[in-house]
Write a protein that holds these residues in place. Structure first.
Motif, PDB file in Angstrom:
ATOM      1  N   PRO A 178      13.652  -1.353  48.481  1.00 21.89           N
ATOM      2  CA  PRO A 178      14.171  -1.767  47.801  1.00 21.89           C
ATOM      3  C   PRO A 178      13.660  -3.703  47.681  1.00 21.89           C
ATOM      4  CG  PRO A 178      15.459  -1.340  49.507  1.00 21.89           C
ATOM      5  CD  PRO A 178      13.608  -0.648  50.101  1.00 21.89           C
ATOM      6  N   SER A 179      13.803  -4.350  46.924  1.00 23.24           N
ATOM      7  CA  SER A 179      13.887  -5.860  47.104  1.00 23.24           C
ATOM      8  C   SER A 179      15.053  -6.406  48.009  1.00 23.24           C
ATOM      9  CB  SER A 179      14.009  -6.729  45.165  1.00 23.24           C
ATOM     10  OG  SER A 179      15.304  -6.265  45.413  1.00 23.24           O
TER      11      SER A 179
ATOM     12  N   ALA B 296      20.410  -7.435  49.096  1.00 22.81           N
ATOM     13  CA  ALA B 296      22.093  -8.508  49.237  1.00 22.81           C
ATOM     14  C   ALA B 296      22.945  -8.263  47.955  1.00 22.81           C
ATOM     15  CB  ALA B 296      20.916  -9.764  48.730  1.00 22.81           C
ATOM     16  N   PHE B 297      23.007  -7.524  46.961  1.00 24.38           N
ATOM     17  CA  PHE B 297      24.225  -7.099  46.454  1.00 24.38           C
ATOM     18  C   PHE B 297      25.289  -6.079  47.316  1.00 24.38           C
ATOM     19  CE2 PHE B 297      27.002  -5.953  42.235  1.00 24.38           C
ATOM     20  CZ  PHE B 297      26.630  -4.945  42.748  1.00 24.38           C
ATOM     21  N   THR B 298      23.643  -5.067  47.843  1.00 23.77           N
ATOM     22  CA  THR B 298      24.389  -4.051  48.347  1.00 23.77           C
ATOM     23  C   THR B 298      25.518  -4.310  50.072  1.00 23.77           C
ATOM     24  OG1 THR B 298      22.559  -2.674  47.948  1.00 23.77           O
ATOM     25  CG2 THR B 298      24.161  -2.009  49.724  1.00 23.77           C
ATOM     26  N   TRP B 299      24.639  -4.927  50.554  1.00 21.02           N
ATOM     27  CA  TRP B 299      25.569  -5.846  51.240  1.00 21.02           C
ATOM     28  C   TRP B 299      26.968  -6.718  51.541  1.00 21.02           C
ATOM     29  CZ3 TRP B 299      25.735 -11.205  53.078  1.00 21.02           C
ATOM     30  CH2 TRP B 299      27.024 -11.496  54.327  1.00 21.02           C
ATOM     31  N   LEU B 300      27.524  -7.787  50.003  1.00 23.92           N
ATOM     32  CA  LEU B 300      28.045  -8.003  49.329  1.00 23.92           C
ATOM     33  C   LEU B 300      28.798  -7.505  48.904  1.00 23.92           C
ATOM     34  CD1 LEU B 300      26.601 -11.038  47.387  1.00 23.92           C
ATOM     35  CD2 LEU B 300      28.303 -10.993  49.867  1.00 23.92           C
TER      36      LEU B 300
END
Length: 129
Positions: free
Chosen positions: A4-5, A10-14
Motif C-alpha cells: 500500500p502506498s 495515512a488515510f487509514t491511520w487518520l
C-alpha cells in the motif's frame, strides 16, 4: 501484490484515530449522564420552537403544567431553561446569581429590553457587573 502506498496508510491511520475519538467521546457522554430539567423532546433542527405560539407566556404556562416549575427547552440548537415560579426563580438567582450577572451586554438586549432596563437586566444593574 503491491504494497500500500503512503497515502492509503495515512488515510487509514487518520480514519482509525477519528473512529477511536468518536467511540471514546460517545462512551464518555453515556457514562457522564448529567441531570437536566424535564422538558419536551426537541425536533432535530427547530428544537421546541413549534411549541411556542403567538403568546409565549401562555405557551410556557401550559408547558409548565405538564413538565413542572423548571423545564428545559431547545430553541434551535440552544438549550433554554424556563422557570415559572417565583420561589424557584429566587432559589436559582441566589445559588447561580453570578452566572447570570456576567452576561455580555449585546445590541439585542439594548433594543429588546428598553436600554437594559427590563427585568432581564435588573440583576446586572444591581450587581454592577
Amino acid at each position: 501484490m503491491e504494497a500500500p502506498s503512503w497515502a492509503v496508510l495515512a488515510f487509514t491511520w487518520l480514519a482509525s484515530i477519528a473512529l477511536f475519538h468518536y467511540l471514546t467521546t460517545t462512551l464518555h457522554r453515556r457514562l457522564r449522564k448529567q441531570k437536566y430539567p424535564p422538558g419536551p423532546k426537541p425536533w432535530p433542527i427547530i428544537g421546541n420552537l413549534n411549541l411556542v405560539g403567538s403568546n409565549p407566556h401562555q405557551s410556557f404556562h401550559h408547558l409548565s403544567k405538564k413538565y413542572g416549575d423548571i423545564m428545559q427547552l431547545k430553541f434551535g440548537s440552544f438549550p433554554v431553561v424556563v422557570v415559572s415560579s417565583p420561589e424557584m426563580a429566587r432559589e436559582i438567582l441566589q445559588t447561580h446569581g453570578e452566572t447570570f450577572a456576567s452576561r455580555p451586554a449585546t445590541a439585542a438586549g439594548k433594543y429588546t429590553s428598553y436600554n437594559y432596563s427590563d427585568m432581564t437586566w435588573l440583576l446586572t444593574e444591581i450587581t454592577g457587573v
